[in-house]
Design a protein around this motif. Structure first.
Motif, short mmCIF file in Angstrom:
data_model
loop_
_atom_site.label_atom_id
_atom_site.label_comp_id
_atom_site.label_asym_id
_atom_site.label_seq_id
_atom_site.Cartn_x
_atom_site.Cartn_y
_atom_site.Cartn_z
N ALA A 186 0.82 -1.21 0.00
CA ALA A 186 0.00 0.00 0.00
C ALA A 186 0.86 1.27 0.00
N THR A 187 2.01 1.21 0.65
CA THR A 187 2.90 2.36 0.76
C THR A 187 4.28 1.98 0.25
N GLN A 188 4.84 2.82 -0.59
CA GLN A 188 6.18 2.58 -1.12
C GLN A 188 7.18 2.65 0.03
N PRO A 189 8.05 1.65 0.20
CA PRO A 189 9.05 1.71 1.27
C PRO A 189 9.99 2.90 1.09
N VAL A 190 10.51 3.39 2.19
CA VAL A 190 11.45 4.51 2.17
C VAL A 190 12.79 4.00 1.65
N ASP A 191 13.41 4.78 0.76
CA ASP A 191 14.71 4.39 0.22
C ASP A 191 15.74 4.29 1.33
N GLU A 192 16.58 3.26 1.24
CA GLU A 192 17.67 3.08 2.19
C GLU A 192 18.76 4.09 1.87
N VAL A 193 19.41 4.61 2.90
CA VAL A 193 20.51 5.55 2.72
C VAL A 193 21.77 4.87 3.22
N TYR A 194 22.77 4.77 2.35
CA TYR A 194 24.05 4.19 2.74
C TYR A 194 25.14 4.79 1.87
N VAL A 195 26.36 4.68 2.33
CA VAL A 195 27.50 5.24 1.62
C VAL A 195 27.99 4.23 0.59
N ARG A 196 28.11 4.69 -0.65
CA ARG A 196 28.63 3.82 -1.71
C ARG A 196 30.13 3.68 -1.52
N PRO A 197 30.62 2.45 -1.42
CA PRO A 197 32.07 2.27 -1.26
C PRO A 197 32.82 2.63 -2.54
N ALA A 198 34.12 2.85 -2.41
CA ALA A 198 34.95 3.17 -3.56
C ALA A 198 34.94 2.00 -4.55
#
Length: 79
Positions: free
Chosen positions: A11-23
């Motif tokens: 019913a509700t779109q999940p919140v995007d995960e926030v993480y640091v992209r590694p090199a």
């Protein structure tokens, strides 16, 4: 071996995960964004990763689509 993909809606779109992209581990590596998979009756986020590029192809990130039944995740793919 291939996996069957079902049509799962929320019913509700999940919140995007926030993480640091590694090199990048090597020159030319392609970042594959995180993915959402259906597990235990809900969508679970899988972190992104680096991949080797595929000759003549580009990565198209997955995205959420709103339809009458709610939201559905369309996985990313090589085009």
């Amino acid at each position: 071996m291939t996996a069957c993909e079902g049509s799962y809606y929320v019913a509700t779109q999940p919140v995007d995960e926030v993480y640091v992209r590694p090199a990048a581990p090597y020159y030319g590596a392609v970042w594959i964004d995180g993915d959402w998979v259906w597990r235990g009756g809900r969508y679970v986020h899988i972190a992104g990763h680096w991949a080797r590029p595929r000759a003549g192809r580009v990565w198209v990130s997955g995205s959420w689509y709103h339809v009458n039944r709610g939201y559905r995740w369309h996985r990313g793919y090589w085009r």
